[in-house]
Write a protein that holds these residues in place. Structure first.
Motif, short mmCIF file in Angstrom:
data_model
loop_
_atom_site.label_atom_id
_atom_site.label_comp_id
_atom_site.label_asym_id
_atom_site.label_seq_id
_atom_site.Cartn_x
_atom_site.Cartn_y
_atom_site.Cartn_z
N ALA A 93 9.12 3.88 3.92
CA ALA A 93 9.16 4.52 2.61
C ALA A 93 9.81 3.59 1.60
O ALA A 93 10.75 2.84 1.92
CB ALA A 93 9.94 5.83 2.69
N GLY A 94 9.29 3.63 0.35
CA GLY A 94 9.91 2.89 -0.73
C GLY A 94 9.87 1.38 -0.58
O GLY A 94 10.77 0.69 -1.05
N ASN B 292 -2.31 7.17 -2.56
CA ASN B 292 -2.01 8.61 -2.50
C ASN B 292 -3.29 9.39 -2.18
O ASN B 292 -4.30 9.26 -2.87
CB ASN B 292 -1.42 9.08 -3.83
N GLY B 293 -3.25 10.18 -1.12
CA GLY B 293 -4.41 10.96 -0.71
C GLY B 293 -5.39 10.22 0.17
O GLY B 293 -6.35 10.82 0.67
N LEU B 294 -5.18 8.91 0.38
CA LEU B 294 -6.08 8.13 1.21
C LEU B 294 -5.60 8.11 2.66
O LEU B 294 -4.41 8.12 2.92
CB LEU B 294 -6.20 6.69 0.69
N ALA C 37 2.53 10.35 5.31
CA ALA C 37 2.34 9.29 4.34
C ALA C 37 3.42 8.23 4.49
O ALA C 37 4.57 8.54 4.81
CB ALA C 37 2.35 9.86 2.93
N ALA C 38 3.05 6.99 4.27
CA ALA C 38 4.00 5.88 4.35
C ALA C 38 3.48 4.73 3.51
O ALA C 38 2.30 4.68 3.13
CB ALA C 38 4.20 5.43 5.81
N ASP C 39 4.38 3.79 3.22
CA ASP C 39 3.99 2.55 2.57
C ASP C 39 3.73 1.50 3.64
O ASP C 39 4.36 1.49 4.71
CB ASP C 39 5.10 2.04 1.64
N ILE C 40 2.80 0.60 3.35
CA ILE C 40 2.47 -0.49 4.27
C ILE C 40 2.59 -1.80 3.50
O ILE C 40 1.92 -1.99 2.47
CB ILE C 40 1.04 -0.35 4.82
N ILE D 287 0.88 -1.18 0.00
CA ILE D 287 0.00 0.00 0.00
C ILE D 287 0.90 1.22 0.00
O ILE D 287 1.66 1.44 0.95
CB ILE D 287 -0.92 -0.03 1.23
N ARG D 288 0.84 2.01 -1.06
CA ARG D 288 1.81 3.09 -1.26
C ARG D 288 1.23 4.46 -0.94
O ARG D 288 0.20 4.84 -1.47
CB ARG D 288 2.31 3.08 -2.70
#
Length: 433
Positions: A32-33, A45-47, A17-20, A7-8
């Motif tokens: 991140a990344g 993005n934006g969620l 914001a972060a990735d999961i 999940i980006r």
């Protein structure tokens, strides 16, 4: 087998914001990344990423009233609203007042696979208010019941209420009270006030709720037990709970989305969609419960999702059933009533709709922060979306929503329950338990 997801760019509880990375039923990494070979990439993005929502007050109607709802259809509705767990009220047929019935409900939820269905046990046999149900047997059952309520009926006898509080204390249970003095609400149809007088409908006085809450917080203080107030709806009730908390009473309280937004003015058209227990109150009460939720006096938002067949609402007001469906709309209404008014941030929403209800219900593995090692139960929500709420938004068996035709913000885009994708891109999925 659950798929691997990256999940980006999701905003964790509305913050950074972060990735999961989700592997199986667990959040493997947050950062991140992130990447993983063969993973499904989700553009978030934006969620806003929230822990899977937990509803402490849901009516699933099964067994006995499957024309209104079943555990399967109610579970689908819950997933559509971003929920990972719901607590099912005991007003079924037979009433959930024995270990056998609560274990049946648990098994039905497991078979459905969309959310964890945690049974609530009745306080009294048959919800009749005369003698205590098998609280200990339900607590020791496979369902591990920790919340007990006669919701729909007040535990009116103070001696029975005291004994219930004392008994539940032995296994860290909580008594969830439907605060309604039955003698003060005989024949009541609408909040007692100017609108009920104008419409000629029997009034439902605020004191009927407030007097029971006042009695019960004193009983809870006396025995040192946990009390939970269901669907608090009046300014006076907020004041009583605030007073009790200052005294150190172990009391928690919930408010429904509809009591955060709707008022008794909506009854002017005699539309039974707006008939509910407790009734919609005055604007002053709506403002008071909003403030109470914002300052922590009220602990959680609970839907009181109450489905009914069409014929129970397609009739004159006096004959109509009380209740509204609310699982699919709850998060959107909270955004409108609390977030867009600046009273709550998204981290607060996570607290009142996930962390705290799971804690009150002693439900392990739910309402946990989105961090490595946590169960992969989460919701991706788009706060920028907006649209008219229609029957297409309803995924249960009943259509008695007060929001049909109303413009609401937000959209649940993804829901995961322990790694199983139950909502993908806004569409409820077929799942195999």
């Amino acid at each position: 087998m659950n798929e691997v997801l990256v999940i980006r760019g999701a905003r964790l509880e509305g913050g950074d914001a972060a990735d999961i990375l989700v592997v199986g039923d667990t959040i493997a990494e947050v950062g991140a990344g992130l990447s993983r070979a063969g993973a499904t990439n989700v553009d978030a993005n934006g969620l806003v990423a929230l822990p899977g929502l937990v509803d402490l007050h849901t009516h699933l109607r099964e067994p006995g009233y499957e024309a209104s709802e079943t555990v399967l259809t109610g579970s689908r509705a819950a997933a559509a609203g971003g929920y990972a767990a719901v607590f099912a009220m005991p007003n079924t047929s037979p009433v959930a007042d024995t270990a056998g019935v609560v274990e049946q409900e648990l098994a039905l939820g497991e078979a459905a696979g969309y959310v964890h269905v945690q049974p609530i046990g009745a306080v009294t046999v048959g919800q009749q208010g005369e003698r205590l149900a098998e609280l200990g047997a339900m607590a020791d059952s496979r369902a591990r019941v920790r919340v007990f309520s006669d919701d729909g009926f007040c535990v009116w006898d103070p001696l029975i209420m005291r004994r219930a509080l004392e008994y539940a204390k032995a296994f860290d249970g909580v008594i969830a009270q439907h605060a309604q003095d039955p003698r003060l609400t005989e024949g009541a149809q609408l909040n007692e006030g100017a609108v009920s007088a104008e419409l000629g409908l029997a009034g439902w006085p605020a004191v009927a709720e407030e007097s029971i809450i006042a009695r019960d917080v004193l009983l809870a203080e006396h025995v040192g037990s946990r009390l939970h107030v269901c669907h608090l709806s009046t300014a006076g009730s907020v004041d009583i709970v605030r007073w009790a908390k200052k005294r150190g009473v172990h009391v928690t309280a919930e408010v429904t989305p509809h009591h955060l937004l709707l008022t008794d003015d909506l009854a002017r058209g005699y539309d039974p969609r707006f008939k509910v227990n407790p009734p919609l109150r005055r604007d002053e009460d709506v403002q008071a419960v909003r403030e109470g939720l914002a300052d922590g006096t009220i602990d959680i938002v609970a839907t009181d999702h109450a489905p009914h067949p069409a014929e129970a609402k397609a009739c004159e007001w006096q004959a109509a059933a009380n209740g509204m469906v609310g699982l699919e709309s709850a998060l959107r209404v909270v955004q409108l009533a609390m977030v867009e008014t600046g009273l709550l941030g998204w981290a607060d929403v996570a607290r009142v709709m996930s962390h705290t209800p799971a804690h009150i219900g002693r439900l392990a593995g739910y309402g946990t922060p989105l961090e490595p090692g946590a169960p992969a139960s989460l919701t991706l929500f788009d706060p920028a979306a907006r649209g008219t709420f229609t029957t297409a938004d309803l995924h249960g068996r009943s259509l008695n929503s007060p929001y049909l035709g109303r413009d609401l913000p937000g959209s649940v885009r993804w829901t995961l329950h322990r790694g199983t994708v139950t909502v993908r891109g806004g569409e409820v999925q077929e799942v195999a338990a």
